[in-house]
Design an enzyme around this catalytic site. Structure first.
Site, mmCIF file in Angstrom:
data_model
loop_
_atom_site.group_PDB
_atom_site.id
_atom_site.type_symbol
_atom_site.label_atom_id
_atom_site.label_comp_id
_atom_site.label_asym_id
_atom_site.label_seq_id
_atom_site.Cartn_x
_atom_site.Cartn_y
_atom_site.Cartn_z
ATOM 1 N N ARG A 129 0.835 -1.208 0.000
ATOM 2 C CA ARG A 129 0.000 0.000 0.000
ATOM 3 C C ARG A 129 0.864 1.249 0.000
ATOM 4 O O ARG A 129 0.508 2.271 -0.607
ATOM 5 C CB ARG A 129 -0.924 -0.006 1.224
ATOM 6 C CG ARG A 129 -1.825 1.224 1.366
ATOM 7 C CD ARG A 129 -2.823 1.373 0.257
ATOM 8 N NE ARG A 129 -3.509 0.139 -0.062
ATOM 9 C CZ ARG A 129 -4.396 0.012 -1.040
ATOM 10 N NH1 ARG A 129 -4.698 1.049 -1.812
ATOM 11 N NH2 ARG A 129 -4.983 -1.156 -1.276
ATOM 12 N N HIS A 371 -5.266 -4.027 4.318
ATOM 13 C CA HIS A 371 -5.168 -2.920 3.360
ATOM 14 C C HIS A 371 -3.730 -2.468 3.192
ATOM 15 O O HIS A 371 -3.303 -2.080 2.093
ATOM 16 C CB HIS A 371 -6.049 -1.748 3.819
ATOM 17 C CG HIS A 371 -6.298 -0.728 2.755
ATOM 18 N ND1 HIS A 371 -5.724 0.517 2.763
ATOM 19 C CD2 HIS A 371 -7.082 -0.764 1.642
ATOM 20 C CE1 HIS A 371 -6.134 1.207 1.727
ATOM 21 N NE2 HIS A 371 -6.952 0.449 1.014
ATOM 22 N N CYS A 372 -2.960 -2.535 4.264
ATOM 23 C CA CYS A 372 -1.565 -2.092 4.233
ATOM 24 C C CYS A 372 -0.695 -2.912 3.285
ATOM 25 O O CYS A 372 0.318 -2.414 2.790
ATOM 26 C CB CYS A 372 -0.946 -2.165 5.629
ATOM 27 S SG CYS A 372 -1.735 -1.149 6.887
ATOM 28 N N VAL A 373 -1.060 -4.176 3.047
ATOM 29 C CA VAL A 373 -0.196 -5.053 2.259
ATOM 30 C C VAL A 373 -0.754 -5.327 0.866
ATOM 31 O O VAL A 373 -0.267 -6.207 0.165
ATOM 32 C CB VAL A 373 0.066 -6.391 2.996
ATOM 33 C CG1 VAL A 373 0.786 -6.129 4.304
ATOM 34 C CG2 VAL A 373 -1.222 -7.177 3.231
#
Length: 380
Positions: A129, A371-373
């Protein structure tokens, strides 16, 4: 990634500090190469903008972590979580994972045949992300990409490979690529695809990313990069986690003019609880780019005393979900009542989509979530 680290530095911040020497030594060359990557091809003219996440995707991009200097003895568990996320998303759309050549075979073995692993784009860590390209569409079949000049969350972690990921993915896809006129990460910015952004000052208006730049200058660069016309700013939380507080763990756009905020328990009163309440208040009093009043839904956060993890860095964010074709990929944390309620809320907010809840506790100890990855590549 933005859960507080408690007293002193948490695990990821400690390990990031340990890598500062290497990062600093490579910084000048790294940032110079970023400029070279940005020159892959000039961006096409036209009204390109970053679409909202729930548009149809061509694929999802991820990255395979393999650094014990970053993850220590939790690396194997984190890899299992990354593989689980990838396999789950692959039920709904293609998933491409960038892996270093030495770990590509392991990534293929753990992810299985439904996930494509490529070894031509090396990485430092798994936070796609923040490191990946931000894809834009023009509404007429055009696709390009913007890079946010990733600098290791303000030079906190070695990033000589991750600094180049955005441009290299754009080259792999074969789309025009430009570098934005600011330094930042995708997790610090949310877009509704219709002209409105949300962002945290603590992350972007910060001398560790954009020294000697005013908020107005940073805002203008954001608007140009995302093809937007308005930023709703939150103060955020500076210096308490490696990201300086990313918005995507707290507030998300549902549709143009409508957002959701993960709310803390009434008894929670730490800096992140106060930040979430402020984000809800600001959004509730804001208008979208077209002048309509924002509608704001709530996602109730869990009780940190009832979740499985006792790690002070743990991010228990339902709001850090990922939208893929036909599904919402979220997490559960062991607070059974809150987990069940969050799944029901996401099903209500995204009717017609399957809600998948995953146990990604090992990844959560790194202060990040699903969501971060992940990084979406929208259909042009």
């Amino acid at each position: 990634m933005n859960r507080p680290a408690g007293e002193g530095m948490g695990r990821r911040r400690f390990l990031a500090a340990a890598g500062l020497t290497a990062a600093a030594a490579a910084l000048a060359a790294t940032e110079g190469r970023a400029g070279a990557a940005a020159a892959i091809r000039p961006a096409a003219a036209g009204a390109f903008r970053v679409p909202i996440e729930d548009v149809r995707h061509t694929r999802t991009w991820m990255a395979w972590p393999d650094s014990t200097s970053i993850w220590g003895n939790t690396l194997g568990g984190v890899q299992q979580d990354i593989a689980l996320i990838a396999r789950t998303i692959a039920k709904y759309e293609p998933v491409y994972i960038c892996a270093n050549s030495g770990s590509a075979a392991k990534a293929r073995s753990m992810c299985g045949s439904t996930v494509t692993v490529i070894s031509t784009i090396p990485v430092d860590d798994c936070w796609m992300r923040d490191t990946g390209p931000v894809f834009r569409t023009d509404g007429s079949g055009g696709l390009d990409a913007v890079g946010l000049n990733f600098n290791g969350w303000g030079k906190k972690q070695a990033h000589s490979r991750d600094n180049l990921v955005a441009g290299r993915i754009a080259s792999y896809v074969g789309v025009p690529f430009t570098a934005a006129a600011l330094v930042g990460e995708g997790g610090a910015i949310e877009q509704d695809g219709a002209g409105t952004l949300m962002a945290t000052r603590s992350s972007l208006v910060n001398k560790n990313r954009n020294p000697n730049r005013t908020e107005a200058q940073i805002e203008a660069a954001l608007l140009a990069a995302y093809g937007a016309s308005k930023v709703i700013w939150f103060d955020g939380v500076k210096g308490q986690d490696i990201t300086d507080d990313h918005v995507d763990a707290t507030s998300r756009f549902l549709t143009p003019g409508r957002a959701a905020v993960q709310m803390p328990l009434a008894s929670d009163n730490d800096v992140y609880a106060k930040d979430a309440r402020q984000q809800y208040q600001i959004l509730s009093a804001s208008t979208a780019a077209d002048g309509t009043r924002m509608t704001v839904d709530q996602i109730q956060g869990p009780d940190y005393n009832k979740i499985r993890s006792a790690n002070p860095d743990f991010l228990a964010s339902y709001a850090n979900y990922y939208l893929c074709n036909g599904a919402v990929i979220s997490a559960h944390f062991g607070d059974t009542r809150a987990d069940t309620a969050a799944k029901a809320t996401l099903a209500r907010l995204y009717p017609g989509r399957t809600v998948e809840q995953l146990n990604i506790d090992r990844l959560g100890t790194g202060g990040g979530g699903i969501h971060c990855v992940t990084q979406q590549q929208p259909v042009p």
